[in-house]
Structure formats: C-alpha cells, structure tokens
Design an enzyme around this catalytic site. Structure first.
Site, short mmCIF file in Angstrom:
data_model
loop_
_atom_site.label_atom_id
_atom_site.label_comp_id
_atom_site.label_asym_id
_atom_site.label_seq_id
_atom_site.Cartn_x
_atom_site.Cartn_y
_atom_site.Cartn_z
N GLU A 197 1.03 -1.02 -0.23
CA GLU A 197 -0.10 -0.32 0.17
C GLU A 197 0.90 1.23 0.08
OE1 GLU A 197 -4.01 -1.34 1.75
OE2 GLU A 197 -3.61 -0.10 2.82
N HIS A 203 -26.18 -3.74 -14.29
CA HIS A 203 -25.17 -3.39 -15.45
C HIS A 203 -25.35 -2.27 -16.79
CE1 HIS A 203 -23.12 -4.30 -19.86
NE2 HIS A 203 -24.28 -3.21 -20.22
P1 FAD Z 1 -4.68 -0.51 18.12
O1 FAD Z 1 -6.10 0.85 17.14
O2 FAD Z 1 -3.23 0.00 18.46
O3 FAD Z 1 -4.98 0.70 19.53
C1 FAD Z 1 -4.64 0.54 20.43
C2 FAD Z 1 -4.66 1.71 21.22
O4 FAD Z 1 -4.15 1.77 23.03
C3 FAD Z 1 -3.01 2.60 20.54
O5 FAD Z 1 -4.36 3.61 20.65
C4 FAD Z 1 -2.42 3.02 21.71
O6 FAD Z 1 -2.35 4.16 22.19
C5 FAD Z 1 -3.61 2.31 22.91
N1 FAD Z 1 -2.77 1.65 24.23
C6 FAD Z 1 -1.76 1.15 24.02
N2 FAD Z 1 -1.23 0.44 25.29
C7 FAD Z 1 -2.01 1.30 26.76
C8 FAD Z 1 -2.45 1.55 28.39
N3 FAD Z 1 -1.57 0.81 28.26
N4 FAD Z 1 -2.84 2.62 28.11
C9 FAD Z 1 -3.48 3.51 26.98
N5 FAD Z 1 -3.35 3.04 26.06
C10 FAD Z 1 -2.57 2.31 25.32
N6 FAD Z 1 -6.77 -3.00 9.03
C11 FAD Z 1 -8.06 -2.59 8.73
O7 FAD Z 1 -8.71 -2.81 8.91
N7 FAD Z 1 -7.88 -2.04 7.27
C12 FAD Z 1 -6.86 -1.39 7.06
O8 FAD Z 1 -7.22 -0.59 5.21
C13 FAD Z 1 -5.55 -0.85 7.71
N8 FAD Z 1 -4.77 -0.05 7.04
C14 FAD Z 1 -3.44 0.09 7.87
C15 FAD Z 1 -3.05 0.55 7.67
C16 FAD Z 1 -1.09 0.36 8.28
C17 FAD Z 1 -0.51 1.98 8.17
C18 FAD Z 1 -1.67 -0.11 9.63
C19 FAD Z 1 -0.13 0.26 10.59
C20 FAD Z 1 -2.79 -0.63 9.96
C21 FAD Z 1 -3.63 -0.65 9.47
N9 FAD Z 1 -4.67 -1.55 9.77
C22 FAD Z 1 -5.85 -1.98 9.12
C23 FAD Z 1 -4.58 -2.42 10.99
C24 FAD Z 1 -5.22 -1.82 12.24
O9 FAD Z 1 -4.56 -0.18 12.40
C25 FAD Z 1 -5.27 -2.22 13.22
O10 FAD Z 1 -6.01 -3.90 12.59
C26 FAD Z 1 -6.30 -2.14 14.28
O11 FAD Z 1 -5.96 -0.16 14.72
C27 FAD Z 1 -6.26 -2.57 15.89
O12 FAD Z 1 -6.78 -1.80 16.31
P2 FAD Z 1 -7.46 -2.03 18.05
O13 FAD Z 1 -8.52 -1.50 18.70
O14 FAD Z 1 -7.16 -3.70 18.77
O15 FAD Z 1 -5.45 -1.51 18.62
P1 NAI Z 2 2.40 -8.41 6.80
O1 NAI Z 2 2.19 -9.46 7.50
O2 NAI Z 2 0.94 -8.50 5.89
O3 NAI Z 2 4.06 -8.27 5.36
C1 NAI Z 2 5.44 -9.00 5.92
C2 NAI Z 2 5.57 -8.97 5.52
O4 NAI Z 2 7.49 -8.92 5.23
C3 NAI Z 2 5.73 -11.26 4.89
O5 NAI Z 2 5.43 -10.98 3.76
C4 NAI Z 2 6.70 -10.97 5.43
O6 NAI Z 2 7.63 -12.72 4.77
C5 NAI Z 2 8.08 -10.02 4.89
N1 NAI Z 2 9.68 -10.25 6.18
C6 NAI Z 2 9.41 -10.82 6.96
N2 NAI Z 2 10.86 -10.45 7.57
C7 NAI Z 2 11.72 -10.03 6.72
C8 NAI Z 2 13.24 -10.02 6.26
N3 NAI Z 2 14.03 -10.09 7.26
N4 NAI Z 2 13.14 -9.10 4.83
C9 NAI Z 2 12.47 -9.61 3.80
N5 NAI Z 2 11.00 -9.55 4.07
C10 NAI Z 2 10.68 -10.14 6.00
O7 NAI Z 2 2.98 -7.17 7.77
P2 NAI Z 2 2.66 -6.00 7.37
O8 NAI Z 2 2.98 -5.40 5.78
O9 NAI Z 2 3.71 -4.75 7.93
O10 NAI Z 2 1.01 -5.20 7.85
C11 NAI Z 2 1.28 -5.74 9.33
C12 NAI Z 2 -0.28 -5.68 9.99
O11 NAI Z 2 -1.15 -4.91 9.62
C13 NAI Z 2 -0.85 -6.90 9.06
O12 NAI Z 2 -1.55 -7.93 9.77
C14 NAI Z 2 -2.53 -6.42 8.63
O13 NAI Z 2 -2.94 -7.52 8.28
C15 NAI Z 2 -2.18 -4.76 8.59
N6 NAI Z 2 -2.87 -3.90 7.91
C16 NAI Z 2 -4.04 -4.26 7.57
C17 NAI Z 2 -4.65 -3.28 6.53
C18 NAI Z 2 -5.65 -3.26 5.36
O14 NAI Z 2 -6.13 -4.55 5.87
N7 NAI Z 2 -4.89 -3.15 4.33
C19 NAI Z 2 -3.37 -2.27 5.69
C20 NAI Z 2 -1.96 -2.49 6.23
C21 NAI Z 2 -1.99 -3.08 7.13
#
Ligand code: FAD
Ligand code: NAI
Length: 468
Positions: A188, A446
């Site tokens: 992404e 469609h």
């Molecule tokens: P989080 O969203 O991580 O929230 C946890 C919160 O707890 C944080 O705000 C943290 O500060 C707080 N916290 C932690 N410890 C403490 C503590 N001790 N006291 C108080 N607060 C605390 N998922 C999708 O489904 N679709 C996507 O398009 C998508 N895109 C993503 C893109 C990126 C770049 C990344 C990094 C992740 C993406 N994800 C996506 C994954 C998604 O963000 C996570 O799966 C989701 O946020 C998990 O929700 P959560 O509530 O478990 O935790």
């Molecule tokens: P990921 O688990 O999707 O991919 C990590 C990749 O890194 C794997 O393919 C693995 O084989 C590779 N890798 C690991 N160690 C390596 C090394 N030393 N050298 C080369 N390759 C290596 O993890 P990612 O992309 O960091 O995302 C983390 C999580 O965030 C995912 O589990 C995903 O569910 C969530 N996420 C979801 C999104 C969505 O729903 N659209 C968008 C972004 C994140």
C-alpha cells in the site's frame, strides 16, 4: 470512581467496545495513552494511509490516464507533497474528533494516560504531567493494539530507517525507497510513493507478494505494481540496514543461498509485521498469560486467564484488522450484557487498498487443497467487463471457489477496481451459506463491476460464463 467496564486503548477495538458497553447500560471508562483517540487505525493506519492512497491515485491518473479519456493536461501536473500530507492530517483530525464526539454522546468517561493493572479491579493511569490517577472497575477490556516489528539489525531511527508511522509524514518526495516486506503495508505505502514518482524496490522473504492471500491474487497484483515501476526481490531477506543523515544502505541476501548485495536509497521502510503491544500494562500484577508471540491469550469468549478481564483486536491472535477488532469489541460488550453474540472468523474479509485493489473472504485454493476439500472454481477477467473498459480499469479478476458437491461458496478472491467494496456481497452471501448458483441467479445491475462476481459464480457452477 467505580466503573462497570474499563476499556484500555481507544483504537477501533476499544472505542467500539466502549460505545456498545455504554449502549447496553454499563458505566464505562476508556483510557488512551495518546492525546487523540482512535488508535493506530485512525491516527497512523487505515485512515491516513487511505487518504494518501486516494491522493496519489488522483495524481497517477492525471499523469497516466487522463489523456486516454481525452483530458489534455500537457500544461503540467505536479505533486505538492506538503499539501497532500496536510490534507491527510486534516482527515485524521476530523476522524479522531468524531470519536471524542461519540464518547461524549454515549457518556463514556475518557482518561488520557498510560493504563496499567494494579490489581484485578484497580487500573492506574500515569498521566503526561507525571501524576497518577486510579479507577476501580468490575470488568476490563484490554484493547492495546500493536506496534511495528523493528529488529535491532535494521537500526530503526525514525528518520531514514522508518516504519509506516513515519512514512505517512514525509514532506519531500524521496528519489528512492527500499521496502522490507511485500505484505499489506509494504504494497500500500509502496504504491503511494511509486505513483508519485519514487523508485520503489521491495525485498520479500516469501516467494510471492501478500503471501497469506490466494496465490493468484499475489501474482496478479505484482504484475500491476511492476507496471507502476515497483521492483521486487522475492525470496530475498534483508539482513541489515544502516542509516545516515542522508540515506540508507540495505544489506540483502538470497533466501536460499549465500549471495548478497546492497541497495542504497533515501529511505528504508520496515514493513515486516506488527507485534502485540502490552508494554508496561502490569499484566504480571494480575497473572495474565501471553502466548509465544507475546499476544494475550484468550478463550472462545475472549476472556483472559483472569475472570472479568477480556482482550480484543491486535493484542490477541488472529488477523490484525480494524473490523476484526470492532467485531470483538461488540462481542465482549454483548456477552457482558448476557447476550449470545458470535463471530465467524472465516468470514472476516481482507482488503489491500492498492490499485487494483485486492479483496478476499473465506478459503484460498491453497487452503482447500491442503484440507482435501473438493471444490470448483470460476474465474472472470475484468478485461471482459463492459464497466471496466468504460473506466479503463481492465486489470484483475474475480475468482469464486465453491464446494464440488454442494456448490456452497467457500472462498471469493478479487483483484480489481472497487474490489474493496464488492467483497461485501460475497461476505453476505457466505454468511447465509449461499451456493454459487444462488448468487449467479441474482440480478446484478448492468454495467457494474459486480457483474464480474456474478459471472465468476456462473463459472463455478459449470461452463456457464456469458462474456468470455
Ligand atoms: P489499535 O488501533 O492499535 O489501538 C490501540 C490503542 O491502545 C492505541 O491508541 C494505543 O495508544 C493504546 N494503548 C496501548 N497501550 C495502552 C495503555 N497501557 N494505556 C492506554 N492506552 C494504551 N486495518 C484494516 O482493517 N484496514 C486497513 O485499511 C488498515 N490499514 C492499516 C494501515 C497501516 C499503515 C497500519 C499500521 C495498520 C492498518 N490496519 C488496517 C490495521 C489496523 O490499524 C489495526 O488492525 C487496528 O487498529 C487494531 O485495532 P485495536 O483497537 O486492536 O488497536
Ligand atoms: P505483513 O505480515 O502483511 O507482511 C510482512 C511481510 O514481510 C511478509 O510477507 C514477510 O514474509 C516479510 N518479511 C518478514 N521479515 C523479512 C525480512 N527480514 N526480509 C524480507 N521480508 C521479510 O505485515 P505488514 O505489511 O507490516 O502489516 C502488518 C499488519 O497490518 C498486517 O497484519 C495487516 O493485517 C495490517 N494492515 C492491514 C491493512 C489492510 O487491511 N488494508 C493495511 C496495512 C496493514
């Protein structure tokens, strides 16, 4: 103050759990260590990444597609990255602000500070100003989410060696970027920068992109991303990263031999997965067990080894997805109210927001083969779809897998325009255990992209596709 339920963490798992608890009449508190609510998803995940994906896609279309549509922009289109980042930040601010509103509306008490267990019913909140506050609670929901994995050998410095968090805030367009990991984040954010003109090179240990999804999807997506200019080193691993103030040197080794080489770039983005975040949560004070990957262990009711303490979202096993966390938050709240909710983890869709998008639900072909389940397959290419040709989005396919005997849909895998939205139809049908024939007999407007799904269902029922 005494609460019925205290939620630690305000991401999509935590804030949804808190709202549902409040709706069900529980006196609810939520604790968040950062100043804004919304967690990873709203602040540094789903929302900002999609904002940048949309902006960069507009630019890419302007440069590469507008002329085909008869829109002449030869006068020049250029990227204003600071404005793109500013707009992204505004979207984040509005979205996080919306969560504040929802907390007030539902009369949920919000505490900012780091929460930790003093004992089973007492949560201590360490505030920014150094003060500590304590609240008592009958039940607690841990929703503390995850953080990027950053091995020591990669020398993560947040400046040149970065994770997704920093990659969402670069204001000078990099010339070159090396990405470790061809998973969801790598592809992404890699496509954001590739669309804007950065030379992006991806190093991936596995033999395909998005390796956990259906293999066909990974192949098709890689083909599209290569056209975008992204380069891939599959079956390679990064062994070491060194950053200076100006750039990075990335040490790469072939997975199956000793061959090594170096890549140089302005930035190295580490995207090799995320780890459950339980730092300083005081789990040892209550005796909550973790598994070998540091995730909090829960039973089928999402209850930890300590009665009355639950855990949801990224901090427990399963897909790290916002909607999975939301479902789990709702489940715990409803259970506490004596209801009998249920989550079918097999029907949680996965989406990759590249272009073309990738979306899937249910079993992959590889999983069905491994489980020895006989299946039929229908695969319809986007290029045979009128709607796709009209919009010049002809890359991709929809693949439907159905049971060989019963015709029940077992898996749907899509690569293509609007797949992210189209997968909802497959989820709904599978929730009601529809057959491919059921879906094929439903009228689809469609011209729409959804006709590709209907055609693939026709294909799964036999040699019945109309437009190929
Ligand atoms: P989080 O969203 O991580 O929230 C946890 C919160 O707890 C944080 O705000 C943290 O500060 C707080 N916290 C932690 N410890 C403490 C503590 N001790 N006291 C108080 N607060 C605390 N998922 C999708 O489904 N679709 C996507 O398009 C998508 N895109 C993503 C893109 C990126 C770049 C990344 C990094 C992740 C993406 N994800 C996506 C994954 C998604 O963000 C996570 O799966 C989701 O946020 C998990 O929700 P959560 O509530 O478990 O935790
Ligand atoms: P990921 O688990 O999707 O991919 C990590 C990749 O890194 C794997 O393919 C693995 O084989 C590779 N890798 C690991 N160690 C390596 C090394 N030393 N050298 C080369 N390759 C290596 O993890 P990612 O992309 O960091 O995302 C983390 C999580 O965030 C995912 O589990 C995903 O569910 C969530 N996420 C979801 C999104 C969505 O729903 N659209 C968008 C972004 C994140």
């Amino acid at each position: 103050m005494q609460y019925d339920v205290t939620v630690i963490g305000s991401g999509p798992g935590g804030y949804v759990a808190a709202i549902r608890c409040a709706q069900l009449g529980f006196k609810t508190a939520i604790i968040e260590r950062y100043n804004t609510l919304g967690g990873t998803c709203l602040n540094v995940g789903c929302i900002p990444s999609k904002a940048l994906l949309d902006s960069s896609e507009h630019f890419h279309n302007a440069v590469h597609k507008f002329d085909q549509h008869g829109i002449d922009i030869k006068g020049g289109v250029k990227v204003n990255l600071p404005q793109m980042i500013k707009r992204k930040s505004e979207v984040v601010d509005q979205t996080c602000g919306g969560i504040n509103f929802l907390m007030k509306k539902n009369k949920i008490d919000v505490f900012h500070g780091h929460g930790s267990f003093k004992d089973k019913n007492t949560i201590s909140i360490a505030k920014e100003d150094g003060k500590t506050e304590e609240i008592t609670t009958k039940n607690t929901i841990i929703a503390t989410g995850s953080k990027p994995i950053t091995p020591a050998a990669f020398n993560y410095d947040k400046k040149r060696v970065i994770t997704s968090t920093e990659a969402l805030n670069i204001t000078k367009l990099p010339k070159r970027m090396v990405i470790i990991g061809a998973g969801v984040i790598g592809l992404e954010l890699g496509s954001v920068y590739a669309r804007l003109g950065t030379e992006v090179e991806v190093v991936e240990f596995a033999d395909s992109c998005i390796a956990s999804m259906d293999k066909d999807c990974g192949k098709e997506l890689r083909r599209s991303l290569k056209k975008l200019g992204m380069k891939f080193h599959l079956k390679h691993k990064v062994t070491e990263v060194k950053g200076t103030s100006r750039g990075v040197t990335v040490g790469v080794q072939k997975r199956d031999s000793e061959d090594k080489f170096e890549l140089k770039a302005d930035y190295c983005l580490i995207a090799i997965g995320r780890r459950a975040y339980t730092d300083n949560l005081g789990l040892e004070n209550v005796g909550i067990a973790k598994d070998d990957r540091g995730r909090i262990e829960v039973n089928g009711h999402l209850e930890t080894s300590v009665p009355g303490i639950y855990a949801i979202g990224d901090v427990i096993k399963g897909a790290m997805l916002a909607h999975k966390a939301e479902e789990e938050g709702t489940l715990v709240a409803e259970q506490l109210a004596g209801q009998k909710p249920h989550i079918d983890y097999n029907l949680i869709p996965g989406v990759v927001y590249t272009w073309p998008e990738v979306a899937a639900v249910g079993q992959t072909e590889e999983q069905l083969k491994e489980a020895g389940i006989a299946y039929k397959s229908g695969k319809f290419p986007y290029k045979a779809l009128g709607r796709a040709r009209a919009s010049t989005d002809i890359e991709g396919f929809v693949k439907v897998l159905s049971h060989a005997d019963t015709d029940e849909i077992l898996g749907v895998h899509m690569v293509g325009a609007r797949a992210a939205d189209m997968i909802a139809e497959a989820v709904a049908l599978m929730e009601f255990r529809a057959s491919a024939e059921d879906a094929a007999r439903m009228s689809h407007a469609h011209p729409t992209f959804t006709e590709a799904f209907r055609e693939a269902c026709l294909g799964a029922t036999g040699d019945r596709m109309i437009h190929v």
